[in-house]
Design a protein around this motif. Structure first.
Motif, PDB file in Angstrom:
ATOM      1  N   SER A  16      13.747   2.485  -2.334  1.00 44.85           N
ATOM      2  CA  SER A  16      15.152   2.308  -1.957  1.00 44.85           C
ATOM      3  C   SER A  16      15.442   3.103  -0.698  1.00 44.85           C
ATOM      4  O   SER A  16      14.801   4.111  -0.422  1.00 44.85           O
ATOM      5  CB  SER A  16      16.087   2.755  -3.086  1.00 44.85           C
ATOM      6  N   PHE A  17      16.398   2.629   0.095  1.00 39.68           N
ATOM      7  CA  PHE A  17      16.834   3.301   1.319  1.00 39.68           C
ATOM      8  C   PHE A  17      15.665   3.592   2.260  1.00 39.68           C
ATOM      9  O   PHE A  17      15.622   4.621   2.936  1.00 39.68           O
ATOM     10  CB  PHE A  17      17.609   4.581   0.984  1.00 39.68           C
ATOM     11  N   GLY A  18      14.713   2.663   2.254  1.00 43.65           N
ATOM     12  CA  GLY A  18      13.576   2.778   3.157  1.00 43.65           C
ATOM     13  C   GLY A  18      12.508   3.743   2.702  1.00 43.65           C
ATOM     14  O   GLY A  18      11.521   3.951   3.406  1.00 43.65           O
ATOM     15  N   SER A  19      12.682   4.360   1.538  1.00 47.45           N
ATOM     16  CA  SER A  19      11.734   5.351   1.045  1.00 47.45           C
ATOM     17  C   SER A  19      11.197   4.943  -0.323  1.00 47.45           C
ATOM     18  O   SER A  19      11.754   4.073  -0.984  1.00 47.45           O
ATOM     19  CB  SER A  19      12.402   6.727   0.952  1.00 47.45           C
ATOM     20  N   THR A  30      12.946   8.116   7.010  1.00 42.63           N
ATOM     21  CA  THR A  30      13.742   7.180   6.204  1.00 42.63           C
ATOM     22  C   THR A  30      14.586   7.987   5.218  1.00 42.63           C
ATOM     23  O   THR A  30      14.634   9.213   5.281  1.00 42.63           O
ATOM     24  CB  THR A  30      12.837   6.168   5.487  1.00 42.63           C
ATOM     25  N   GLY A  31      15.261   7.304   4.285  1.00 38.93           N
ATOM     26  CA  GLY A  31      16.258   7.955   3.441  1.00 38.93           C
ATOM     27  C   GLY A  31      15.698   9.035   2.530  1.00 38.93           C
ATOM     28  O   GLY A  31      14.577   8.938   2.036  1.00 38.93           O
ATOM     29  N   VAL A  32      16.519  10.053   2.269  1.00 40.78           N
ATOM     30  CA  VAL A  32      16.098  11.170   1.425  1.00 40.78           C
ATOM     31  C   VAL A  32      17.081  11.432   0.282  1.00 40.78           C
ATOM     32  O   VAL A  32      16.673  11.685  -0.851  1.00 40.78           O
ATOM     33  CB  VAL A  32      15.918  12.455   2.272  1.00 40.78           C
ATOM     34  N   PRO A  82       0.804  -1.233   0.000  1.00 35.83           N
ATOM     35  CA  PRO A  82       0.000   0.000   0.000  1.00 35.83           C
ATOM     36  C   PRO A  82       0.834   1.278   0.000  1.00 35.83           C
ATOM     37  O   PRO A  82       0.417   2.292  -0.562  1.00 35.83           O
ATOM     38  CB  PRO A  82      -0.837  -0.125   1.278  1.00 35.83           C
ATOM     39  N   ARG A  83       2.009   1.217   0.607  1.00 34.56           N
ATOM     40  CA  ARG A  83       2.846   2.417   0.639  1.00 34.56           C
ATOM     41  C   ARG A  83       3.322   2.788  -0.768  1.00 34.56           C
ATOM     42  O   ARG A  83       3.244   3.949  -1.182  1.00 34.56           O
ATOM     43  CB  ARG A  83       4.048   2.176   1.558  1.00 34.56           C
ATOM     44  N   VAL A  84       3.807   1.792  -1.496  1.00 31.15           N
ATOM     45  CA  VAL A  84       4.277   2.033  -2.863  1.00 31.15           C
ATOM     46  C   VAL A  84       3.109   2.436  -3.753  1.00 31.15           C
ATOM     47  O   VAL A  84       3.215   3.358  -4.577  1.00 31.15           O
ATOM     48  CB  VAL A  84       4.984   0.782  -3.422  1.00 31.15           C
ATOM     49  N   LEU A  85       1.997   1.764  -3.577  1.00 33.10           N
ATOM     50  CA  LEU A  85       0.806   2.056  -4.378  1.00 33.10           C
ATOM     51  C   LEU A  85       0.333   3.490  -4.140  1.00 33.10           C
ATOM     52  O   LEU A  85      -0.054   4.198  -5.083  1.00 33.10           O
ATOM     53  CB  LEU A  85      -0.302   1.063  -4.035  1.00 33.10           C
TER      54      LEU A  85
END
Length: 756
Positions: A619-622, A716-718, A587-590
């Motif tokens: 990637s990198f948690g984001s 998370t990563g930025v 769901p997060r990616v969606l």
């Protein structure tokens, strides 16, 4: 869920995308020394008046209970100073090289301290074990992890200082700490007494450090999450900011400058040299041979450069690289036609035999240079305090711990005898984090022989021709669709060099011969793909390679997201809709994909001659999704607009997040449109921005960044996640516009493959 819209502007990490580094790499990395409070304060000269607070949290701490951090009174180190005038100085343990840590990390402290933000000051911390990365166990900057690994540590520093200031005020007022509160740099008592932090600092410094402090609930944040202007911006605008290359004789008296004559090919060594034409050049003072060439030392850069150009060196080429990228491409293609070592993502490789349709594709990505705006440089001064020799270094480095150890070995000193002053750096993208510490070692070698303070400067040509590079890769992918146009199987072979084999990180990053940084983004794809069979061929070429902003995701995102568009076309479906069908369990990616599509006006009409392309990658948690709007003008790709959706967990500073996404788009577009390092007979053919171009201002698209508000508890990563999706988003837009599939970077429309 909501998103924050941040409209256009324009400006980084590149380290393995794996938190497991903290555990597996510690045995191979330099050990953290025990440090007493007195010793630390003595070595960092922070004992003048006021409150000094700080400590080291245990390495690898998962910070499970956000409201109750671990005990704070172990191995103190000065993360924070509060002066009598109320100025609050935060020691920033990570390198500032464009990503904004000199603002975001002080924000964490200031939030819990309840100080006046206008009195915040930021300094880059020197090399010291006390400033080790919480997870990696060494002082370093990379992996888009600066804010994430500092999240609890820096907040706890602020909360601890606040508790001590409150206790000092309560003691003076003869009340309990519970009767007091803080606001904007003041402690306020039950009778509305007000004491500024500066007036309480010395008294607070004499109190014991509390074992436990309570942190704020996110709903009470006043600074974290608010767009905050960068504290280092004014100095960069007015020219007073000190980068490593800015060190002059005002800082280091009798400073000399060195330029190195370097081998023409990797692996070549000096056979002999003739300095006759150099010795008469005004300003030249020394010519010294080092491990990687011959250095000319002079009073000015131009004298050193002129002397270097005049220097005659005969090279021993017996062990020199003969690498040719033309030959390598051919051999890589041949390897890609055969299965390699199986990765962890292995299933039924024969599933394609029953497929109704098969989509086959081959992708190539070249070597890429880091090419930061500030070339590599390092200033070194040896000293002798009685019978105590020392070495002082000024440099913008991502790897303070590694570089300190390497400098000590070359200097013949102990690491604690080497002081590294961390300078602001003008970009890095991973190049300032190499385990050989090449530019640091060279500078120490030269200063040791010349016996004068020396600033060693890499020219732009040195920087681009001298390594290290993002590895060259070839991917071969075959995907089968069943009769319902669903993915039935996915066979994927990757060919390229490892950046981890032979490094201290091999233990956690390489398993059964598979370097996870070569396959990340494929084996851990968020798409629910059945029968995915991934194999890897790891090559050895003699060309030095290194992590490059977003590491393996730089090439895997391009391949995965291009293939998803190919498959959508073969299935007769809209690219966004096709992706949604494989993200039901993500769901997060969606949500990020849907937001980018919605905000870009996906599906709505565009001016004639334009098309949109989409890509989403984690990637990198984001998670980042880009929708690129492009046209083709006079045979050249023109990117007009990029709409970005970005989920980096809890957003600490939306302004720096926005800037980093924009920066990642610029960086990724430069690689997609222009980036290409080629070799012939072991010699790198590119040398400067005329033949290794980067995106110009006139080519910059309009960018809108939508930061997802998800209620996440941690950031998370930025710095890196915005780079991987931009190349496939542009390639997919060109595909939609022209029917030509761009499968080789940099993009070349003349060589583009026909549509699937």
């Amino acid at each position: 869920m909501k998103s924050i819209l941040l409209q256009p502007t324009v400006l980084n990490s590149e380290f393995p995308d794996t938190a497991d580094a903290s555990r597996a790499s510690r045995a191979a990395l330099p050990k953290r020394s025990s440090l007493t409070r007195r010793d630390f304060l003595k070595t960092t000269a922070l004992t003048s008046g006021g409150l000094v607070i700080g400590f080291t949290l245990p390495m690898g701490n998962k910070m499970a209970n956000a409201q109750q951090p671990p005990k704070a009174n172990t191995a103190p180190n000065a993360f924070l100073r509060i002066a009598k005038d109320g100025a609050v100085t935060v020691q920033v343990k990570h390198l500032e090289f464009g990503q904004g840590v000199m603002t975001s990390l002080p924000m964490l402290v200031a939030e819990e301290l309840d100080c006046d933000w206008t009195k915040i000051r930021a300094e880059l911390a020197p090399a010291n074990p006390a400033y080790a990365h919480v997870n990696f166990g060494m002082q370093m900057t990379g992996g888009s992890s600066s804010v994430n690994n500092s999240w609890m540590q820096m907040r706890t520093v602020g909360a601890t200082a606040r508790a001590m200031l409150v206790s000092a005020a309560a003691k003076q007022w003869k009340v309990t700490p519970e009767q007091c509160r803080t606001e904007n740099g003041f402690v306020i008592g039950p009778a509305k007494q007000r004491a500024p932090f500066g007036a309480l600092a010395e008294a607070a410094n004499k109190l014991p450090v509390p074992d436990i402090v309570m942190l704020k609930d996110a709903k009470n944040f006043k600074i974290i999450g608010k767009p905050t202007r960068r504290v280092d911006a004014p100095a960069k605008v007015n020219g007073t900011a000190q980068f490593g290359i800015d060190i002059t004789a005002k800082t280091v008296p009798n400073l000399h400058v060195a330029v190195i004559k370097r081998p023409p090919a990797f692996g070549a060594t000096v056979k002999k040299f003739n300095a006759d034409k150099v010795n008469g050049i005004p300003g030249v003072t020394h010519v010294v041979q080092i491990a990687n060439g011959v250095a000319v030392v002079a009073k000015t850069f131009w004298a050193a450069k002129t002397g270097c150009d005049a220097l005659v060196v005969e090279w021993n080429m017996e062990d020199a690289s003969k690498a040719s990228t033309v030959d390598m491409r051919q051999s890589y293609r041949e390897l890609a036609a055969k299965p390699g070592l199986p990765s962890e993502r292995v299933s039924n490789g024969d599933a394609l035999k029953a497929a109704a349709k098969t989509v086959n594709a081959e992708f190539e990505v070249p070597y890429l240079a880091h090419a930061p705006m500030e070339p590599l440089n390092c200033t070194v001064r040896f000293s002798q305090d009685g019978d105590k020799p020392g070495c002082e270094i000024w440099s913008g480095t991502q790897f303070q711990t590694v570089d300190q150890g390497a400098a000590a070995r070359v200097a013949g000193l102990k690491p604690e005898q080497v002081k590294i002053n961390t300078m602001i750096a003008g970009g890095g993208f991973g190049r300032r984090a190499n385990l050989a510490s090449d530019y640091i070692v060279e500078a120490v070698e030269i200063a040791k022989q010349a016996k004068v303070p020396v600033k060693t400067i890499w020219t732009r040509e040195d920087d681009i021709k001298g390594g290290y590079y993002r590895s060259m890769f070839v991917h071969r992918v075959s995907v089968g669709l069943d009769s319902a146009d669903k993915i039935a199987g996915w066979n994927h072979t990757i060919v390229g060099q490892s950046i981890m084999i032979g490094s201290p990180f091999e233990g956690f990053a390489v398993k059964n011969g598979i370097d996870s940084t070569s396959t990340e983004g494929v084996t851990d794809t968020p798409y629910e793909i059945p029968n995915m069979n991934v194999t890897l061929h790891t090559t050895k070429t003699g060309v030095p390679v290194l992590w490059w902003r977003s590491v393996g995701h730089t090439h895997t995102a391009f391949v995965m997201e291009s293939m998803m568009d190919d498959l959508a076309k073969a299935a007769g479906k809209d690219p966004v809709e096709f992706r949604r069908g494989y993200l039901a369990k993500q769901p997060r990616v969606l949500n990020v994909l849907n937001t980018a599509a919605e905000k870009s006006g996906w599906g709505s009409a565009l001016p004639a001659g334009r098309a949109r392309g989409v890509a989403v990658h984690e990637s990198f948690g984001s998670v980042c999704a880009h929708v690129a709007e492009v046209s083709v003008e006079k045979g050249q790709i023109k990117v007009h607009r990029v709409t970005s959706a970005f989920d980096c967990g809890l957003a600490v500073n939306p302004l720096t997040i926005k800037a980093q996404v924009e920066s990642a788009v610029v960086f990724g577009l430069s690689a997609a449109l222009y980036g290409n390092i080629t070799l012939k007979d072991g010699v790198v053919e590119q040398s400067n921005f005329h033949d290794y171009p980067v995106l110009r201002m006139g080519e910059m698209p309009t960018i809108s960044v939508h930061i997802m508000e998800t209620g996440a508890a941690l950031p998370t990563g930025v710095g890196e996640p915005g780079t991987p999706p931009i190349a496939p988003a542009v390639a997919n837009a060109v595909f939609a516009l022209t029917g030509k599939r761009l499968r080789t970077m940099p993009f070349n429309l003349d060589e583009a493959a026909k549509a699937v």
